[in-house]
Each structure stands twice: as structure tokens, then as C-alpha cells.
Design an enzyme around this catalytic site. Structure first.
Site, PDB file in Angstrom:
ATOM      1  N   CYS A  99      50.132  47.469  33.031  1.00  0.00           N
ATOM      2  CA  CYS A  99      50.798  46.342  33.695  1.00  0.00           C
ATOM      3  C   CYS A  99      52.035  45.841  32.939  1.00  0.00           C
ATOM      4  O   CYS A  99      53.093  45.609  33.536  1.00  0.00           O
ATOM      5  CB  CYS A  99      49.812  45.194  33.896  1.00  0.00           C
ATOM      6  N   HIS A 137      52.013  38.127  33.836  1.00  0.00           N
ATOM      7  CA  HIS A 137      52.377  38.417  32.446  1.00  0.00           C
ATOM      8  C   HIS A 137      53.841  38.024  32.235  1.00  0.00           C
ATOM      9  O   HIS A 137      54.704  38.336  33.069  1.00  0.00           O
ATOM     10  CB  HIS A 137      52.273  39.915  32.148  1.00  0.00           C
TER      11      HIS A 137
HETATM   12  P1  NAP Z   1      36.962  44.207  36.749  1.00  0.00           P
HETATM   13  O1  NAP Z   1      37.351  42.991  37.495  1.00  0.00           O
HETATM   14  O2  NAP Z   1      36.030  44.077  35.603  1.00  0.00           O
HETATM   15  O3  NAP Z   1      36.347  45.276  37.805  1.00  0.00           O
HETATM   16  C1  NAP Z   1      35.823  46.492  37.402  1.00  0.00           C
HETATM   17  C2  NAP Z   1      35.508  47.340  38.627  1.00  0.00           C
HETATM   18  O4  NAP Z   1      35.060  48.623  38.196  1.00  0.00           O
HETATM   19  C3  NAP Z   1      34.402  46.780  39.497  1.00  0.00           C
HETATM   20  O5  NAP Z   1      34.642  47.104  40.836  1.00  0.00           O
HETATM   21  C4  NAP Z   1      33.192  47.529  38.971  1.00  0.00           C
HETATM   22  O6  NAP Z   1      32.121  47.601  39.896  1.00  0.00           O
HETATM   23  C5  NAP Z   1      33.791  48.881  38.747  1.00  0.00           C
HETATM   24  N1  NAP Z   1      32.974  49.678  37.850  1.00  0.00           N
HETATM   25  C6  NAP Z   1      32.595  49.374  36.589  1.00  0.00           C
HETATM   26  N2  NAP Z   1      31.811  50.348  36.073  1.00  0.00           N
HETATM   27  C7  NAP Z   1      31.723  51.294  37.030  1.00  0.00           C
HETATM   28  C8  NAP Z   1      31.046  52.551  37.115  1.00  0.00           C
HETATM   29  N3  NAP Z   1      30.325  53.025  36.101  1.00  0.00           N
HETATM   30  N4  NAP Z   1      31.162  53.270  38.257  1.00  0.00           N
HETATM   31  C9  NAP Z   1      31.897  52.807  39.292  1.00  0.00           C
HETATM   32  N5  NAP Z   1      32.549  51.623  39.270  1.00  0.00           N
HETATM   33  C10 NAP Z   1      32.461  50.875  38.157  1.00  0.00           C
HETATM   34  O7  NAP Z   1      38.205  44.961  36.171  1.00  0.00           O
HETATM   35  P2  NAP Z   1      39.704  45.078  36.759  1.00  0.00           P
HETATM   36  O8  NAP Z   1      40.548  44.037  36.153  1.00  0.00           O
HETATM   37  O9  NAP Z   1      39.663  45.191  38.226  1.00  0.00           O
HETATM   38  O10 NAP Z   1      40.165  46.423  36.088  1.00  0.00           O
HETATM   39  C11 NAP Z   1      39.579  47.661  36.397  1.00  0.00           C
HETATM   40  C12 NAP Z   1      40.288  48.752  35.598  1.00  0.00           C
HETATM   41  O11 NAP Z   1      41.616  48.871  36.057  1.00  0.00           O
HETATM   42  C13 NAP Z   1      40.412  48.452  34.102  1.00  0.00           C
HETATM   43  O12 NAP Z   1      39.338  48.974  33.391  1.00  0.00           O
HETATM   44  C14 NAP Z   1      41.700  49.102  33.709  1.00  0.00           C
HETATM   45  O13 NAP Z   1      41.466  50.420  33.311  1.00  0.00           O
HETATM   46  C15 NAP Z   1      42.475  49.113  34.987  1.00  0.00           C
HETATM   47  N6  NAP Z   1      43.540  48.097  34.985  1.00  0.00           N
HETATM   48  C16 NAP Z   1      44.781  48.554  35.049  1.00  0.00           C
HETATM   49  C17 NAP Z   1      45.821  47.685  35.041  1.00  0.00           C
HETATM   50  C18 NAP Z   1      47.184  48.211  34.994  1.00  0.00           C
HETATM   51  O14 NAP Z   1      47.889  47.831  34.131  1.00  0.00           O
HETATM   52  N7  NAP Z   1      47.619  49.069  35.878  1.00  0.00           N
HETATM   53  C19 NAP Z   1      45.622  46.324  34.996  1.00  0.00           C
HETATM   54  C20 NAP Z   1      44.328  45.859  34.929  1.00  0.00           C
HETATM   55  C21 NAP Z   1      43.296  46.778  34.934  1.00  0.00           C
HETATM   56  P3  NAP Z   1      30.859  46.599  39.844  1.00  0.00           P
HETATM   57  O15 NAP Z   1      31.187  45.449  40.733  1.00  0.00           O
HETATM   58  O16 NAP Z   1      29.746  47.447  40.388  1.00  0.00           O
HETATM   59  O17 NAP Z   1      30.652  46.201  38.420  1.00  0.00           O
HETATM   60  N1  12T Z   2      42.826  46.232  28.297  1.00  0.00           N
HETATM   61  O1  12T Z   2      45.702  49.324  32.287  1.00  0.00           O
HETATM   62  O2  12T Z   2      42.992  43.750  28.839  1.00  0.00           O
HETATM   63  O3  12T Z   2      45.250  50.060  30.315  1.00  0.00           O
HETATM   64  O4  12T Z   2      44.742  43.081  29.927  1.00  0.00           O
HETATM   65  C1  12T Z   2      45.430  46.789  31.391  1.00  0.00           C
HETATM   66  C2  12T Z   2      45.130  45.514  30.989  1.00  0.00           C
HETATM   67  C3  12T Z   2      44.006  47.683  29.743  1.00  0.00           C
HETATM   68  C4  12T Z   2      45.283  49.165  31.154  1.00  0.00           C
HETATM   69  C5  12T Z   2      43.970  43.961  29.550  1.00  0.00           C
HETATM   70  C6  12T Z   2      43.701  46.406  29.330  1.00  0.00           C
HETATM   71  C7  12T Z   2      44.876  47.839  30.762  1.00  0.00           C
HETATM   72  C8  12T Z   2      44.268  45.331  29.971  1.00  0.00           C
END
Ligand code: NAP
Ligand code: 12T
Length: 345
Positions: A130, A250
């Protein structure tokens, strides 16, 4: 008639997943079937999409039969485990996690910067971090016109980047402090590490795990991804990433040293006309980007643009964007639109 796609969203119940569904809905993405996937914990949950309820299923290797486009946002381990199966089933995977970003076979894409890389994919296209996305989107017009020698960035990152539970924790701690109660940090800075710190009324200089070189992984992601997306390994990048108790958006203080002399008014007008970028820069009106105005919007906001006092080839600026939109869901859906042959300009 436009082709309609079978689309899967992995991590549909998360903070990014929620915004992915919103973006697919708002953009009227051509979907014939939508599969919502999560862990077993949320399987059976019903989520609304286009006025209908869709039942969330547990993500397994077999979930991807017939899936043409899969959006992954369930953490790096889930991407590493399931993307190979999804690719085998013929899906184009757009991955929001860190799992494949630095893989030389995987394009790392911010459409305003390097949309041309999408054509080189071998089944996986990575969505950058991000903090990196918003910075490179704003710096691209300066790179094209003057070349970039060096970037020094400090971030002020929202808690929603660490997931839905980090948002809840911040609100809970804020209430606890205001009520004079004890604060028991549970998630931040990194859920999987034993030591936690208070985020309410605080600033934590740690996002993601520490690396052996003293930088955090979030800082190293910004450094490596910026070079890969901008297609120039010689750009010198240094980053300090800080978590602050803002929920969405951010903010970044960026020093950028150009390779050539520049005209400040020209640099401003390049920023003002860059795709996906909004220049908000008028000190006389106290106009500059704010997380509160960027939240909920897909653009990258730039302001406080000024010539550096020591290095005349450098400028300083303030870059703000909604980390769950351009920083995650919107950038991913933009890529999906290009994969689907839509011109999203
Ligand atoms: P979050 O609110 O904690 O949501 C996590 C999601 O992943 C939930 O839908 C969860 O399902 C699912 N999940 C967790 N463990 C799983 C498994 N073993 N199998 C299938 N699904 C599973 O996190 P978030 O903020 O949405 O972020 C999710 C991911 O996106 C992060 O880990 C990161 O890698 C990525 N991310 C990327 C950016 C970016 O910069 N592009 C920004 C933020 C996050 P449940 O409801 O069943 O727990
Ligand atoms: N740990 O996309 O914690 O690799 O804000 C994005 C956001 C990982 C990522 C965070 C993180 C990612 C966070």
C-alpha cells in the site's frame, strides 16, 4: 456482449476483501459467478453483493475449478499455498500479499506506472504494498520528465493496513485511555510476535517484522518494490515506516532528488495532470492532503510540494491515499479490469 467472468475473492471477509467487493460492485465488473472464500472460521457467513447474499466458503485447492480471475487478500501463506492450484485451474491471480511481489516471473503493477507489465504475466500479477503504490503513482510523472536519483520517505500509516482486528483494537484502546482504564495491547505492531505496544495516542516505528539489517519488512518492501515498479534498480531509496492511530489513509513525507534541474511550477503541473493523482497544494488556503479527506476515495493526493533548501534538484512533498483503496482493493480491481480487457484509464 462483453465477456462475463467467474471471479473468486480469497479473504472476502477481511478489511481488504470488503473493499474488493465494494470496488467490483461500483465498477460493475463483468461477473457471471462470484465465489467468496475465507478460512473455515468464516465459512457459512453471508455477504451482500449486488443486492444478493453470497455464502462464504472455505478456500481449498479445489475452490478454483472454473475460476477465471482470482483476487487474493488472505495473507502471504494462503497465497503461497493456493495460488499454484488456482493457476493450474487456469485462473489469473491478482495477489495483494507479499508472497510473489519480488518473484522475477511476476509483474508488480501500479497501472498508472507500469500497466504494460501485465501482458508478461504467467498466471500471477502482484499488487504492491500500500505505501509503495501511492508513492510511485505520485512520483511517476517526475521520473518520466526529470529522472529520479534518490527517495527518502517516512510514512504515517493507518491501522487498517494491519487488518480489521487492528481497527477494532485502536478504537477499543482509545476508549480505554479516555475512560482511564488499563490498556492491554493484543495485535499491534505485529499480531504474530509476542511483544505488543499501545497504539492509541501513540506512534509505533515498526510495521511488520524486523530484518537483519535493522529495517522492518515494510520498509524493505517499499525499497525493493519501488525499484521494481519504476524499472530502475539504481534509484536510491530509504524508508522509515510508522504506525499512527489513524483508521484509514496512509500519509507520507517524501524527499525526492531528481537527476536534472527542474522548474517548480512545471513539476506542480505534471503532478496536477498525472492520472489518478490529485494536487491539493495551496498554503494560502491551508490546503494540503489529509487522511480524513482521502479516506473512501480512490485517488492519490499530493501537496506541500516545495523545493528542498539544500539540494536544488530535490523537492519535498506530502502524499496521502486510502490504503484499502488505491493501496489495495482499487489497484487490484484496476489490474483485473485490464486483464478483462476493459480500458479503465
Ligand atoms: P484481515 O482483515 O485480517 O482479513 C484477513 C482475511 O484473510 C479474512 O478474510 C480471513 O478469513 C482470511 N484468511 C485468513 N486465514 C486464512 C486461511 N488460512 N485461508 C483462507 N482465508 C484466510 O486482513 P486484511 O487487512 O484484509 O489483509 C489481508 C491480506 O492482504 C494481508 O495479510 C496482506 O497480505 C494483504 N494486504 C495487502 C495490502 C496492500 O498493500 N496491497 C494492504 C493490506 C493488506 P476469516 O474471516 O475466515 O478469518
Ligand atoms: N504488514 O501488503 O501491517 O505486505 O499495514 C500491507 C500492510 C503488510 C503488505 C500493515 C503489512 C502489507 C501491512
Amino acid at each position: 456482449m462483453t465477456k462475463q467472468y467467474t471471479v473468486a475473492v480469497v479473504g472476502a471477509t477481511g478489511a481488504v476483501g470488503e473493499q474488493l467487493l465494494r470496488m467490483l460492485e461500483e465498477r460493475d465488473f463483468p461477473i457471471k459467478q462470484l465465489k467468496l472464500l475465507s478460512s473455515a472460521r468464516s465459512a457459512g457467513t453471508k455477504l451482500a453483493f449486488r443486492g444478493e447474499e453470497v455464502t462464504v466458503e472455505e478456500a481449498t485447492p479445489d475452490s478454483f475449478k472454473g475460476v477465471e480471475i482470482a483476487l487474493f487478500s488472505a495473507g502471504g501463506d494462503v497465497s503461497k499455498a493456493l495460488i499454484p492450484h488456482a493457476v493450474e485451474h487456469g485462473a489469473v491471480c491478482i495477489d495483494n500479499t507479499n508472497a510473489f511481489r519480488m518473484d522475477p516471473e511476476t509483474p508488480l503493477v501500479v497501472p498508472e506506472v507500469n500497466a504494460d507489465q501485465i501482458a508478461n504475466h504467467k498466471g500471477v500479477i502482484a499488487n504492491p504494498n500500500c505505501s509503495t503504490i501511492q508513492m510511485v503513482a505520485a512520483l511517476k510523472p517526475l521520473q518520466d520528465r526529470y529522472g529520479i536519483k534518490k527517495i527518502i520517505v517516512s510514512t504515517y500509516q493507518a491501522v487498517s493496513g494491519a487488518g480489521a482486528r487492528a481497527v477494532e483494537e485502536t478504537l477499543r484502546q482509545t476508549r480505554e485511555v479516555l475512560n482511564g482504564n488499563e490498556v492491554n495491547p493484543e495485535i499491534l505492531p505485529v499480531g504474530s510476535l509476542p511483544v505488543k505496544h499501545q497504539i492509541a495516542f501513540n506512534a509505533i516505528p515498526q510495521i511488520d517484522k524486523f530484518q537483519e539489517n535493522g529495517f522492518t519488512l515494510e520498509e524493505m518492501k517499499m525499497i525493493r518494490e519501488t525499484k521494481k515498479i519504476m524499472g530502475d534498480d539504481s534509484i536510491e531509496v530509504t524508508a522509515t515506516c510508522v504506525r499512527i492511530p489513524v483508521l484509514y489513509g496512509h500519509s507520507e513525507s517524501v524527499y525526492v532528488e531528481l537527476k536534472s534541474e527542474y522548474d517548480l511550477e512545471e513539476a506542480r503541473s505534471l503532478l496536477a495532470s498525472a492520472p489518478g493523482v490529485v494536487l491539493q497544494d495551496d498554503p494560502s488556503q491551508q490546503l494540503y492532503p489529509l487522511a480524513t479527506t482521502a479516506a473512501g476515495r480512490p485517488e492519490v493526493f499530493v501537496g506541500r510540494v516545495r523545493r528542498d533548501l539544500n539540494e536544488p534538484k530535490a523537492l519535498n512533498m506530502w502524499i496521502v491515499s486510502d490504503n484499502l483503496l488505491k493501496g489495495a482493493a482499487w489497484n487490484a480491481v484496476q489490474i483485473a479490469e485490464i486483464v478483462a480487457g476493459r480500458n479503465n484509464g
